[in-house]
Design an enzyme around this catalytic site. Structure first.
Site, PDB file in Angstrom:
ATOM      1  N   SER A  34       0.842  -1.183   0.000  1.00  0.00           N
ATOM      2  CA  SER A  34       0.000   0.000   0.000  1.00  0.00           C
ATOM      3  C   SER A  34       0.875   1.230   0.000  1.00  0.00           C
ATOM      4  O   SER A  34       1.997   1.211   0.504  1.00  0.00           O
ATOM      5  CB  SER A  34      -0.879   0.024   1.246  1.00  0.00           C
ATOM      6  OG  SER A  34      -0.043   0.215   2.365  1.00  0.00           O
ATOM      7  N   LYS A  35       0.323   2.289  -0.567  1.00  0.00           N
ATOM      8  CA  LYS A  35       1.153   3.487  -0.727  1.00  0.00           C
ATOM      9  C   LYS A  35       1.426   4.173   0.605  1.00  0.00           C
ATOM     10  O   LYS A  35       2.263   5.041   0.700  1.00  0.00           O
ATOM     11  CB  LYS A  35       0.567   4.434  -1.767  1.00  0.00           C
ATOM     12  CG  LYS A  35      -0.685   5.144  -1.410  1.00  0.00           C
ATOM     13  CD  LYS A  35      -0.990   6.186  -2.489  1.00  0.00           C
ATOM     14  CE  LYS A  35      -2.336   6.810  -2.229  1.00  0.00           C
ATOM     15  NZ  LYS A  35      -3.001   7.330  -3.368  1.00  0.00           N
ATOM     16  N   ARG A  36       0.725   3.760   1.646  1.00  0.00           N
ATOM     17  CA  ARG A  36       1.034   4.294   2.965  1.00  0.00           C
ATOM     18  C   ARG A  36       2.415   3.844   3.424  1.00  0.00           C
ATOM     19  O   ARG A  36       3.067   4.490   4.207  1.00  0.00           O
ATOM     20  CB  ARG A  36      -0.004   3.841   4.000  1.00  0.00           C
ATOM     21  CG  ARG A  36      -1.217   4.697   3.958  1.00  0.00           C
ATOM     22  CD  ARG A  36      -2.249   4.293   4.990  1.00  0.00           C
ATOM     23  NE  ARG A  36      -3.376   5.197   4.872  1.00  0.00           N
ATOM     24  CZ  ARG A  36      -3.519   6.292   5.593  1.00  0.00           C
ATOM     25  NH1 ARG A  36      -2.633   6.614   6.501  1.00  0.00           N
ATOM     26  NH2 ARG A  36      -4.571   7.071   5.419  1.00  0.00           N
ATOM     27  N   ARG A  96       7.346  12.678   3.511  1.00  0.00           N
ATOM     28  CA  ARG A  96       7.296  11.574   4.482  1.00  0.00           C
ATOM     29  C   ARG A  96       8.633  11.393   5.176  1.00  0.00           C
ATOM     30  O   ARG A  96       8.705  11.169   6.371  1.00  0.00           O
ATOM     31  CB  ARG A  96       6.967  10.282   3.763  1.00  0.00           C
ATOM     32  CG  ARG A  96       5.522  10.201   3.483  1.00  0.00           C
ATOM     33  CD  ARG A  96       5.161   8.752   3.351  1.00  0.00           C
ATOM     34  NE  ARG A  96       3.797   8.682   2.956  1.00  0.00           N
ATOM     35  CZ  ARG A  96       3.309   7.801   2.122  1.00  0.00           C
ATOM     36  NH1 ARG A  96       4.101   6.887   1.629  1.00  0.00           N
ATOM     37  NH2 ARG A  96       2.049   7.819   1.821  1.00  0.00           N
TER      38      ARG A  96
END
Ligand code: GLU
Length: 501
Positions: free
Chosen positions: A253-255, A469
């Site tokens: 997942s891109k998280r 991030r």
């Protein structure tokens, strides 16, 4: 054996996902190995979430990787149109057949009733799903309600008892009890088909012989098998591939990991290395070779040897493989050519030239000013932020909120970036200069850089996301609890200007 025809059927609702390329790769290898066709179909029945930009990006990414298609958008073919939004008449015609045969029914239940039903089922700890309320309506009642203009959807009938048994090429016989299968909506109230309905109709009409897709679709097979039965059609062979996973084994997942092919392109991975890496997901070459081309994979491919253990998409391993390509494939001159074409094609130079020219006295001043445009992550530590006026928590908040706002920009350009960031600073009641300071550091690794807004616009969302991030992590990161609180606060910001530009 019937002619082998496979397809990839992406929905254009977001960034081009590495998972789409992975499934496309296996479909293409399988079809071509059998002298068949690999089809690309765009599943854009979700009109709210589908965008042209996403479709363009998906097509461009697949082409960049060398996963071109034999039939589909931009190519044509005798089974078109290949965009579901252009096939409405076909679905309307087919829904009538099911209604006539009594395999589908009009459902007039209101959203309120369905919510109540869901609530009751949850309280009683029952499987949630439609209770068949409208499936027994008399034909004349249905007609009367249609004549009165009541809103409706069309659902499929599902057996009440027994189970659906089907074969999966990798898993063998699978059985799922009918009681677990919902009376799926086939046509929505706006007259558009749902995924399940359009997908089955198209796979049949496009003569797809093998449906090779991600395992998240395996629970949908009973609905699909039932539709094939209702139409008296032969179902295709089903093959559900293992899902790509993060190194901690959760679903990719891109998280946790960049998932957009645009990111890998922007970072300077080579398409053939990324493709080679995707080929190692669930598949090993007969002699265990780790470096192989698409043609080599296709020649050696045996779908039955795909292993079901969740393949881990590990960037460290990808870096290793990409490095191997850069070091070992081609000579120095080819390396230079690749480097320059990557830098040029990234589109990152031209837009900054006007800013750059104002600041240099000789050409040798250029490289230090622009190095961060051509890097992946920038080097950061908690000290990098020391000069920022805002405290750590507020800096983190600015970075996170900025990222969320940027993710909502649909038409990516400098003005849109400026608009959302300026509005956000106002909504957060933080001075623009203080708000931008941590962003400067996050994006450029330096306290001063060329305009941060221009920089974000030029390096694009994928690299910006990774750097924001990284900056948040350098400042100590966000716990799950904090993330929840931030999400809530973000949702409650007063909206100034159009945040969804
Ligand atoms: N449109 C579906 C998707 O986005 C296709 C699934 C399938 O291959 O049946 O994944």
């Amino acid at each position: 054996m019937t002619r082998v025809r496979t397809r990839i059927a992406p929905s254009p609702t977001g960034d081009p996902h590495v998972g789409t390329a992975y499934i496309a790769l296996f479909n293409r290898c399988f079809a071509h190995q059998h002298g068949g066709e690999f089809v690309l179909r765009i599943e854009d029945t979700d009109q709210v979430r589908s965008t042209q930009r996403s479709e363009d990006d998906i097509l461009a990414s697949l082409r960049w990787l060398g996963l071109d298609w034999d039939e589909g958008p931009g190519v044509g073919g005798e089974f078109g149109p290949y965009r579901q939004s252009e096939r409405s008449a076909i679905y309307a015609e087919h829904i009538d057949i099911l209604l006539e045969r009594g395999s589908a029914f009009h459902c007039f239940c209101t959203a309120d009733r369905l919510n109540e039903l869901r609530q009751q089922q949850m309280e009683a700890k029952q499987q949630s799903g439609y209770d068949g309320h409208c499936s027994h309506l008399k034909a004349e009642d249905v007609q009367a309600r249609l004549d009165a203009g009541e809103e409706y959807v069309i659902r499929m009938k599902v057996p009440e008892e027994g189970f659906c048994q089907f074969n999966d090429l990798l898993r063998g016989d699978v059985s799922i009890t009918w009681s677990q299968v919902d009376m799926q909506v086939l046509m929505k109230s706006d007259g558009l088909p749902t995924y399940h309905f359009a997908n089955v109709i198209d796979d049949h009409l496009m003569e797809i012989s093998h449906v090779i897709r991600g395992e998240e679709w395996i629970n949908s097979v009973p609905k699909h098998v039932l539709l094939y039965q209702y139409f008296d059609w032969e179902p295709p062979v089903f093959c559900h591939m293992p899902l790509l996973r993060n190194p901690d084994k959760s679903k990719l997942s891109k998280r946790k990991n960049p998932t957009s092919i645009n990111y890998y392109k922007a970072m300077g991975y080579l398409p053939e290395a990324l493709l080679n890496y995707l080929g190692m997901m669930g598949w090993t070459m007969p002699e265990g070779e780790e470096v192989f081309s698409l043609a080599e994979m296709q020649a050696a491919f045996d779908i039955e040897r795909v292993s079901l253990g969740g393949p881990v998409f590990d960037i460290v391993k990808l870096d290793w493989l990409n490095g191997k390509y850069l070091r070992e494939q081609g000579d120095d001159a080819q390396f230079v050519a690749r480097l320059l074409s990557w830098a040029q094609e990234s589109g990152r130079l031209e837009p900054i030239v006007p800013l750059l020219r104002q600041r240099v006295e000789k050409l040798s001043d250029v490289a230090p000013l622009i190095n961060y445009f051509f890097s992946g992550d920038v080097a950061l530590s908690a000290h990098s932020f020391e000069h920022c006026k805002l405290d750590v928590l507020l800096s983190i908040k600015c970075l996170q909120f900025a990222l969320w706002r940027l993710e909502g920009v649909s038409e990516w350009n400098r003005d849109a970036v400026e608009l959302v960031l300026m509005a956000l600073a106002k909504e957060m009641d933080v001075k623009v200069r203080d708000f931008l300071a941590p962003l400067f550091v996050a994006i450029s690794g330096q306290a001063v850089s060329l305009s941060v807004i221009d920089s974000i616009a030029v390096i694009g969302l994928d690299l910006s996301r990774a750097r924001l991030r990284h900056a948040i992590e350098s400042l100590g990161g966000i716990s799950k609890k904090q993330a929840k609180a931030l999400e809530k606060e973000f949702a409650g910001l007063p909206i100034i200007g159009d945040a969804t530009t």
